[in-house]
Enzyme design. Structure first.
Site, mmCIF file in Angstrom:
data_model
loop_
_atom_site.group_PDB
_atom_site.id
_atom_site.type_symbol
_atom_site.label_atom_id
_atom_site.label_comp_id
_atom_site.label_asym_id
_atom_site.label_seq_id
_atom_site.Cartn_x
_atom_site.Cartn_y
_atom_site.Cartn_z
ATOM 1 N N ASP A 42 3.222 9.491 -0.581
ATOM 2 C CA ASP A 42 2.074 8.667 -0.185
ATOM 3 C C ASP A 42 1.886 7.565 -1.203
ATOM 4 O OD1 ASP A 42 -0.106 7.918 1.318
ATOM 5 O OD2 ASP A 42 -1.011 9.916 1.339
ATOM 6 N N HIS B 296 0.827 -1.221 0.000
ATOM 7 C CA HIS B 296 0.000 0.000 0.000
ATOM 8 C C HIS B 296 0.854 1.260 0.000
ATOM 9 C CE1 HIS B 296 -3.984 -1.935 0.801
ATOM 10 N NE2 HIS B 296 -3.158 -2.932 1.051
HETATM 11 O O1 F6P Z 1 -1.723 2.312 4.608
HETATM 12 C C1 F6P Z 1 -0.564 2.239 5.329
HETATM 13 C C2 F6P Z 1 -0.818 1.809 6.767
HETATM 14 O O2 F6P Z 1 0.406 1.613 7.406
HETATM 15 C C3 F6P Z 1 -1.599 0.540 6.933
HETATM 16 O O3 F6P Z 1 -0.837 -0.625 6.783
HETATM 17 C C4 F6P Z 1 -2.122 0.753 8.303
HETATM 18 O O4 F6P Z 1 -3.182 -0.049 8.658
HETATM 19 C C5 F6P Z 1 -2.472 2.227 8.308
HETATM 20 O O5 F6P Z 1 -1.506 2.814 7.481
HETATM 21 C C6 F6P Z 1 -2.519 2.839 9.704
HETATM 22 O O6 F6P Z 1 -1.291 2.689 10.354
HETATM 23 P P1 F6P Z 1 -1.153 1.903 11.731
HETATM 24 O O7 F6P Z 1 -1.709 0.516 11.511
HETATM 25 O O8 F6P Z 1 0.304 1.898 12.034
HETATM 26 O O9 F6P Z 1 -1.965 2.662 12.722
#
Ligand code: F6P
Length: 467
Positions: A364, A156
């Site tokens: 991003d 992602h």
């Molecule tokens: O989209 C990137 C990402 O790291 C996802 O893998 C993740 O769920 C989201 O952002 C939120 O980040 P975190 O899980 O570290 O809170």
């Protein structure tokens, strides 16, 4: 029967807004609710000595299997290697990397935990789809333990260029892990280019004419699958959100002033500090905007255990105070900075009421808020998308959005002004062109095309093995 098993570190939380849970949860939830599938991931809790029992439950038409992590696993795998090493590396911020070998070992141990848990739910019809940078080694560990199911991986985030990737001491391992998958998906052509280049230079992968990568005789296929959204759901939520008590309360508070909105997790990659500076520059240079615009930034805290995130929060509080102190009037507050999340319907309603969305990350993977903003608009009176050319979304939305370079404070201020004063006809034309892009690639197309490629590539592997 678990025909599709999805694994990601975090699984969605029912009551979070889209700005707080990140694009992965929003995108995968949409995709899975249409398929017979199971979503496996961390339950968000840490315990001193967690039981290894998996909790199974249904939510929003999707089956979930979740489990806790130990405090130590969380420290090394999640805070450490995922968020203090891979995240900054993949977002082109080597200056923020805090590396040590213990973190890497913790990363592998938790990837092993995921692989072990997947093995408890897999059966002979399963396809397995692993998501994001936290779980890159899972496919390799599954193969090591004899799992032969089709294995897909989607990243992602951006994928870094070779000269950045090799900052990572064990970059070769990481590239070998990637070669275990039948299908690897990236957000943009640039990420795919970087990945292929790293595979060639880093571990001597061969790239065949059709793009197939060959490593030690094993073939895998990498391609671009830009993640998207469920347009209809987003549109309905936005309409309802606008008419909800929260939406109406926002409308009254604006007092007919145009609204600029930003909604991002509080993360240094999102470019919030520079965005605030650009807003200050707008008010400085375009005096008629003073008293005649409101900027709302919704940024719930995220990854609070990582030092850089706490520092950013302090910075934003300071700059907010500075901008408001400098420009506010007794009846007008230029910047409303909300360090909290809202439910998705409210956020969608806010997006619909916004004249301008500010999406100016320094880097991003995609940025689904950009796409949600488009879907949320009233076709008769649509808003304008101000979009960083360093967001993955800019590859698809370049014709309709106003692109900007988030490092150029004056440039962003000028683009803000252009967006705020754009005539209705131009707003409609730009919005139409972006809607066409969304309709041609919505969330269903995203998951269907990835899974079709996965079936195809895994089929080829099996045919090859039988020969
Ligand atoms: O989209 C990137 C990402 O790291 C996802 O893998 C993740 O769920 C989201 O952002 C939120 O980040 P975190 O899980 O570290 O809170």
């Amino acid at each position: 029967m678990n025909s599709l098993i999805v694994a990601s570190n975090r699984v969605p939380s029912p009551d979070k807004g889209s700005g707080s849970q990140g694009g992965l949860a929003v995108g995968v939830m949409n995709a899975l609710s249409r398929t017979d599938g199971l979503w496996l991931g961390w339950n968000g809790n840490t315990e001193e000595a967690p039981s290894r029992v998996i909790d199974h439950y249904d939510f929003d038409g999707v089956r979930f299997a979740t489990f806790p992590m130990s405090i130590e696993e969380h420290r090394l795998f999640y805070i450490g290697y995922s968020n203090e090493v891979l995240w900054p590396l993949f977002h082109y911020r080597p200056d923020m990397i805090e590396y040590n070998r213990e973190k890497e070992r913790g990363y592998l141990a938790v990837n092993q935990l995921f692989a072990d848990n997947i093995r408890t739910v897999v059966n002979e019809d399963s396809r397995i789809w692993i998501h994001d940078y936290q779980l890159m080694a899972v496919g390799h560990l599954l193969r090591q333990s004899g799992v032969e199911a089709p294995l897909g991986f989607f990243l992602h985030t951006p994928f870094p260029p070779w000269d950045l990737l090799r900052i990572l001491p064990e970059y070769e391992n990481l590239l070998h892990y990637m070669s275990a998958y039948d299908t690897i998906g990236f957000q943009t052509d640039l990420d795919l280019y970087n990945f292929r280049d790293c595979m060639k230079r880093g571990i001597g992968a061969e790239v065949e004419e059709d793009g197939t990568l060959v490593v030690d005789g094993r073939r895998s296929r990498a391609d671009v699958y830009p993640i998207s959204i469920d347009i209809e759901t987003a549109r309905e939520m936005a309409e309802q959100g606008e008419h909800s008590p929260t939406g109406q309360r926002l409308k009254r508070s604006l007092n007919n002033r145009p609204l600029m909105i930003g909604t991002d997790r509080l993360d240094y990659s999102k470019g919030l500090y520079k965005r605030f500076q650009a807003y200050e520059r707008l008010l400085e240079r375009f005096e008629e905007r003073r008293g005649n615009v409101i900027y709302i930034q919704i940024s719930p805290s995220s990854r609070t255990d990582v030092e850089e995130y706490a520092a950013l929060r302090t910075t934003l509080e300071r700059v907010t105070g500075h901008v408001n102190g400098r420009f506010a009037e007794y009846d007008w507050m230029p910047l409303r900075y909300l360090n909290r999340g809202y439910d998705r319907a409210s956020i969608m309603g806010f997006l619909r009421q916004s004249r301008v969305a500010l999406i100016t990350p320094l880097r991003d993977g995609m940025n689904l808020v950009a796409k949600e903003f488009i879907a949320a608009q009233d076709p008769e009176d649509p808003g304008v998308l101000v979009l960083s050319h360093l967001a993955g979304a800019s590859r698809e939305l370049a014709d309709g959005a106003l692109l900007c370079n988030p490092f150029d404070i004056d440039g962003v201020a000028e683009v803000m002004e252009r967006a705020l004063s754009m005539p209705l006809e131009e707003r409609r034309a730009r919005w139409q062109s972006m809607m066409t892009v969304l309709r041609n690639n919505d969330i269903h197309q995203w998951s269907e095309s990835f899974l079709a490629a996965l079936d195809h590539n895994a089929g080829r592997r099996r045919d090859g093995q039988q020969q």
